[in-house]
Design a protein around this motif. Structure first.
Motif, PDB file in Angstrom:
ATOM      1  N   MET A 142       8.014 -53.999  -2.815  1.00 43.32           N
ATOM      2  CA  MET A 142       9.413 -55.027  -1.775  1.00 43.32           C
ATOM      3  C   MET A 142       9.944 -55.199  -2.807  1.00 43.32           C
ATOM      4  N   ARG A 143       9.689 -56.518  -3.777  1.00 37.92           N
ATOM      5  CA  ARG A 143      11.008 -56.731  -4.721  1.00 37.92           C
ATOM      6  C   ARG A 143      11.684 -55.910  -4.838  1.00 37.92           C
ATOM      7  N   GLU A 144      11.558 -54.547  -5.419  1.00 39.80           N
ATOM      8  CA  GLU A 144      12.501 -54.055  -6.156  1.00 39.80           C
ATOM      9  C   GLU A 144      13.681 -53.579  -5.067  1.00 39.80           C
ATOM     10  N   ARG A 145      13.075 -53.428  -4.283  1.00 44.52           N
ATOM     11  CA  ARG A 145      14.135 -53.350  -2.559  1.00 44.52           C
ATOM     12  C   ARG A 145      14.737 -54.965  -2.224  1.00 44.52           C
ATOM     13  N   THR A 146      14.679 -56.077  -2.584  1.00 42.39           N
ATOM     14  CA  THR A 146      14.741 -57.669  -2.517  1.00 42.39           C
ATOM     15  C   THR A 146      15.897 -58.253  -3.537  1.00 42.39           C
ATOM     16  N   LEU A 147      15.760 -56.940  -4.714  1.00 46.07           N
ATOM     17  CA  LEU A 147      15.971 -56.821  -6.352  1.00 46.07           C
ATOM     18  C   LEU A 147      17.536 -55.926  -6.133  1.00 46.07           C
ATOM     19  N   GLY A 148      17.713 -55.101  -5.162  1.00 43.77           N
ATOM     20  CA  GLY A 148      18.352 -54.412  -4.635  1.00 43.77           C
ATOM     21  C   GLY A 148      18.119 -52.872  -5.298  1.00 43.77           C
ATOM     22  N   GLU A 149      16.878 -52.489  -6.141  1.00 48.93           N
ATOM     23  CA  GLU A 149      16.713 -51.937  -7.162  1.00 48.93           C
ATOM     24  C   GLU A 149      16.210 -50.376  -6.507  1.00 48.93           C
ATOM     25  N   GLY A 150      16.395 -50.572  -4.737  1.00 47.73           N
ATOM     26  CA  GLY A 150      16.243 -49.393  -4.181  1.00 47.73           C
ATOM     27  C   GLY A 150      15.232 -49.409  -3.778  1.00 47.73           C
ATOM     28  N   GLY A 151      13.710 -49.312  -4.675  1.00 52.33           N
ATOM     29  CA  GLY A 151      12.124 -49.265  -4.256  1.00 52.33           C
ATOM     30  C   GLY A 151      12.226 -47.969  -4.698  1.00 52.33           C
ATOM     31  N   ASP A 152      10.840 -47.678  -5.679  1.00 55.80           N
ATOM     32  CA  ASP A 152      10.388 -46.671  -6.614  1.00 55.80           C
ATOM     33  C   ASP A 152       9.093 -46.451  -5.402  1.00 55.80           C
ATOM     34  N   GLU A 153       8.712 -45.104  -4.267  1.00 55.75           N
ATOM     35  CA  GLU A 153       7.911 -45.276  -3.503  1.00 55.75           C
ATOM     36  C   GLU A 153       7.161 -44.440  -3.834  1.00 55.75           C
ATOM     37  N   SER A 154       7.221 -43.613  -5.374  1.00 51.07           N
ATOM     38  CA  SER A 154       5.332 -43.654  -6.042  1.00 51.07           C
ATOM     39  C   SER A 154       4.854 -44.124  -6.149  1.00 51.07           C
ATOM     40  N   ALA A 155       4.738 -45.270  -5.990  1.00 49.65           N
ATOM     41  CA  ALA A 155       3.492 -46.165  -5.833  1.00 49.65           C
ATOM     42  C   ALA A 155       2.726 -46.469  -4.708  1.00 49.65           C
ATOM     43  N   LEU A 156       3.815 -46.409  -3.884  1.00 48.77           N
ATOM     44  CA  LEU A 156       2.895 -46.310  -2.400  1.00 48.77           C
ATOM     45  C   LEU A 156       2.783 -45.476  -2.218  1.00 48.77           C
ATOM     46  N   LYS A 157       2.738 -43.766  -2.110  1.00 50.55           N
ATOM     47  CA  LYS A 157       2.398 -42.561  -2.495  1.00 50.55           C
ATOM     48  C   LYS A 157       0.896 -42.748  -2.699  1.00 50.55           C
ATOM     49  N   ALA A 158       0.943 -43.251  -3.966  1.00 49.76           N
ATOM     50  CA  ALA A 158      -0.242 -43.414  -4.700  1.00 49.76           C
ATOM     51  C   ALA A 158      -1.522 -43.812  -3.791  1.00 49.76           C
ATOM     52  N   VAL A 159      -1.160 -45.094  -2.954  1.00 51.39           N
ATOM     53  CA  VAL A 159      -2.002 -45.758  -2.180  1.00 51.39           C
ATOM     54  C   VAL A 159      -2.164 -45.462  -0.369  1.00 51.39           C
ATOM     55  N   GLY A 160      -1.360 -44.237  -0.410  1.00 48.48           N
ATOM     56  CA  GLY A 160      -1.350 -43.825   0.828  1.00 48.48           C
ATOM     57  C   GLY A 160      -0.028 -44.348   2.301  1.00 48.48           C
ATOM     58  N   LEU A 161       0.914 -45.428   1.732  1.00 53.71           N
ATOM     59  CA  LEU A 161       1.555 -45.314   2.605  1.00 53.71           C
ATOM     60  C   LEU A 161       2.912 -45.101   1.871  1.00 53.71           C
ATOM     61  N   THR A 162       3.832 -44.930   3.255  1.00 55.49           N
ATOM     62  CA  THR A 162       5.181 -44.509   3.133  1.00 55.49           C
ATOM     63  C   THR A 162       5.887 -45.589   3.157  1.00 55.49           C
ATOM     64  N   ALA A 163       7.839 -45.607   2.963  1.00 51.38           N
ATOM     65  CA  ALA A 163       8.060 -46.556   3.634  1.00 51.38           C
ATOM     66  C   ALA A 163       8.373 -47.557   5.024  1.00 51.38           C
ATOM     67  N   ARG A 164       8.509 -46.917   5.828  1.00 51.04           N
ATOM     68  CA  ARG A 164       8.638 -47.289   7.075  1.00 51.04           C
ATOM     69  C   ARG A 164       7.162 -48.454   6.662  1.00 51.04           C
ATOM     70  N   GLU A 165       5.717 -48.150   6.674  1.00 52.00           N
ATOM     71  CA  GLU A 165       4.723 -48.288   6.957  1.00 52.00           C
ATOM     72  C   GLU A 165       4.756 -49.540   6.292  1.00 52.00           C
ATOM     73  N   ALA A 166       5.184 -49.953   4.968  1.00 50.06           N
ATOM     74  CA  ALA A 166       5.378 -50.549   3.635  1.00 50.06           C
ATOM     75  C   ALA A 166       6.006 -51.865   4.320  1.00 50.06           C
ATOM     76  N   GLU A 167       7.081 -51.117   5.253  1.00 54.60           N
ATOM     77  CA  GLU A 167       8.180 -52.032   5.692  1.00 54.60           C
ATOM     78  C   GLU A 167       7.356 -53.130   6.708  1.00 54.60           C
ATOM     79  N   ASP A 168       7.068 -52.522   7.447  1.00 51.29           N
ATOM     80  CA  ASP A 168       6.018 -53.255   8.497  1.00 51.29           C
ATOM     81  C   ASP A 168       5.060 -53.525   7.860  1.00 51.29           C
ATOM     82  N   LEU A 169       3.954 -53.181   7.192  1.00 45.09           N
ATOM     83  CA  LEU A 169       3.382 -54.148   6.897  1.00 45.09           C
ATOM     84  C   LEU A 169       3.763 -55.567   6.235  1.00 45.09           C
ATOM     85  N   ARG A 170       4.890 -55.404   5.274  1.00 50.61           N
ATOM     86  CA  ARG A 170       5.760 -56.816   4.830  1.00 50.61           C
ATOM     87  C   ARG A 170       5.583 -57.749   6.101  1.00 50.61           C
TER      88      ARG A 170
END
Length: 409
Positions: A319-347
């Protein structure tokens, strides 16, 4: 019958033994009182014309007529008294007091023409009226002849369940369809359509508690088995944990392991807070030891706590990368079993959720706010086993203790 003791379920209070002596249900007691009242009213009251002051109801256009939600008092000269706008509506009604008991034992005819209205949404239970005629029988004589009977407590429970969208999928779906029409929104019907054909009867609730349906009548969503945002946080994402599960505690939204010590550990090691690898490695070097958190939350299982912290860390980095306009690396999310949509909801739920998203908030009027605020800090804690109970007021600037004479505080 209750829907609060096991919310969000509805269930019957089935007697464990036969009611002793003159014990009866509250409903039967009210019917007896209505019978005696009607008997006396036939001689002393009869038919009368009354003028009712009908309040401006919550969640209706009447309430919206108050600019800014401020209710001005016409009695103090703040505005002119206008029935239905600045004061209650004045409605003339004829009452047949001698017929109160008969009317109480039947579903009234106004449901056939006016339907039922909740929060400004009207549905028409014509099918349900016919079902109640078959299920409860009909009144044979008197002013309510031919109407569905409410002669017993079980009859009344059947009527309540048949006429509520929380226990009748057809009415829930019809209500959301009307809400879509009024608001121009789409997708509301889908909240209830999965259970449109379902009807919960009183017999169902007596066999076992039944999960209520998502309805226009209240703000909770039961669609897909969800239970508000606590269900999403506790059960779907599993980032909230029970406090001392060895005592059979349940997960709560307040019990999310703290993330800030992880980031402090990264800084202390000269790492980069935005690099998930650095942060994941620091989870084992917390200022608050994992083993201590595990004793609090997971009965000693440090891996579960570490998994939650890694998930929160990946969420923060993305979410920090998304806020700074850097797109957001989803590899870290995948490593913990999250999708981008789930990350948005959880945030949204953890960081920016509104109060209504986190809790079930009962409605209240703005004019009552001052009185309610005065009660917010009143939380006495009593200690038994002393001659005079000690009371400590929590949440106030000072702590006041009433100590027994000769005793220790």
């Amino acid at each position: 019958m209750s829907s609060t003791d096991m919310h969000p379920f509805v269930h019957a209070f089935t007697p464990a033994i036969a009611p002793p002596w003159q014990a009866r249900t509250d409903y039967d007691t009210f019917l007896t009182m209505a019978d005696k009242f009607s008997e006396l009213a036939a001689e002393h009251l009869g038919k009368r014309t009354d003028v009712l002051a009908v309040p401006l109801l919550h969640d209706t256009p009447d309430e919206l007529a108050q600019p800014g939600g401020v209710v001005r008092d016409w009695k103090d000269g703040a505005c002119e008294p206008v029935p239905g706008r600045t004061m209650p509506k004045l409605v003339v009604i004829e009452r047949d007091y001698a017929a109160v008991a008969q009317k109480m034992r039947a579903v009234g005819p106004l449901l056939d023409t006016l339907g039922t209205t909740t929060k400004g949404i009207t549905v028409h239970p014509d099918q349900e009226i016919d079902v109640l005629r078959r299920r409860n029988g009909t009144v044979r004589e008197g002013i309510a002849a031919g109407r569905p009977s409410l002669d017993t407590a079980s009859d009344m429970c059947e009527a309540i369940l048949a006429l509520s969208g929380t226990t009748n999928g057809r009415l829930a779906t019809e209500g959301f369809r009307e809400l879509e029409r009024q608001t121009g929104s789409e997708g509301l019907v889908e909240l209830a359509s999965e259970r449109e054909a379902e009807r919960i009867t009183f017999a169902d609730t007596r066999s076992q508690p039944r999960s209520v349906m998502t309805s226009y009548e209240w703000s909770g969503s039961e669609t897909g088995g969800r239970r508000y945002s606590p269900f999403v946080i506790n059960t779907e994402h599993k980032v909230a944990l029970p406090l001392h599960p060895e005592y059979r505690a349940m997960p709560m939204v307040w019990y999310v392991p703290p993330l800030s010590p992880v980031l402090d550990a990264v800084d202390a090691a000269g790492g980069n807070q935005d690099d998930p690898d650095h942060v994941f490695a620091a989870v084992t070097r917390l200022r608050i030891p994992l083993e201590y958190l595990a004793e609090l939350f997971t009965a000693g299982d440090a891996d579960v706590v570490a998994g939650v912290l890694m998930k929160l860390t990946a969420l923060r980095s993305y979410m920090r990368e998304r806020t700074l306009g850097e797109g957001g690396d989803e590899s870290a999310l995948k490593a913990v079993g999250l999708t981008a949509r789930e990350a948005e909801d959880l945030r949204r739920l953890l960081a920016i959720a509104k109060y209504q998203d986190r809790y079930v908030v009962p409605a209240a009027h703005k004019e009552d706010a001052a009185a309610r605020t005065a009660l917010e800090n009143r939380c006495p804690v009593e200690t038994s086993g002393v001659p005079e109970p000690r009371k400590i007021m929590l949440g106030t600037p000072t702590l006041r203790r009433n100590t027994p004479a000769g005793g220790r505080p």
